[in-house]
Design an enzyme around this catalytic site. Structure first.
Site, PDB file in Angstrom:
ATOM      1  N   ARG A   1       0.818  -1.210   0.000  1.00 50.82           N
ATOM      2  CA  ARG A   1       0.000   0.000   0.000  1.00 50.82           C
ATOM      3  C   ARG A   1       0.855   1.265   0.000  1.00 50.82           C
ATOM      4  NH1 ARG A   1      -3.574  -0.715   5.050  1.00 50.82           N
ATOM      5  NH2 ARG A   1      -1.561  -1.485   5.721  1.00 50.82           N
TER       6      ARG A   1
ATOM      7  N   ASN B   1      -6.131  -2.827   1.967  1.00 52.08           N
ATOM      8  CA  ASN B   1      -6.080  -4.271   2.140  1.00 52.08           C
ATOM      9  C   ASN B   1      -7.499  -4.804   2.227  1.00 52.08           C
ATOM     10  OD1 ASN B   1      -3.288  -4.405   2.250  1.00 52.08           O
ATOM     11  ND2 ASN B   1      -3.189  -4.438   4.465  1.00 52.08           N
TER      12      ASN B   1
END
Length: 92
Positions: A20, A38
């Site tokens: 990320r 996520n």
């Protein structure tokens, strides 16, 4: 320049490897707006908006991700640009 939107789902070993944060860095470098998060099943999903070349470059980067990631599959859904984001961030 044509602007587009892409919803990208990345499968593999993509959580716990800074996927990320690296996606945020790549998006900012490319001038892409949107988000990345996520998913409970271990995947990472992102919504990317911007110039077609920049969005496609970020989507292609997702095929390998950061060095510790192992990407098995990338699903890309392309759509119409909505212009709803002012930056790029991690969603929880």
């Amino acid at each position: 320049m044509k602007k587009i939107r892409a919803i990208v789902t990345v499968k593999g070993l993509v959580q716990g490897v800074a996927f990320r944060n690296n996606t945020v860095q790549q998006a900012q470098r490319l001038g892409v707006t949107g988000w990345v998060k996520n998913l409970p099943d271990g995947d990472v999903r992102g919504c990317f908006e911007g110039g077609e070349d920049a969005v496609e470059a970020l989507a292609q980067w997702c095929h390998h991700g950061p060095s510790r990631a192992r990407v098995d599959r990338v699903l890309i859904e392309r759509g119409e640009f909505r212009g709803e984001f002012s930056g790029f961030d991690v969603r929880y």
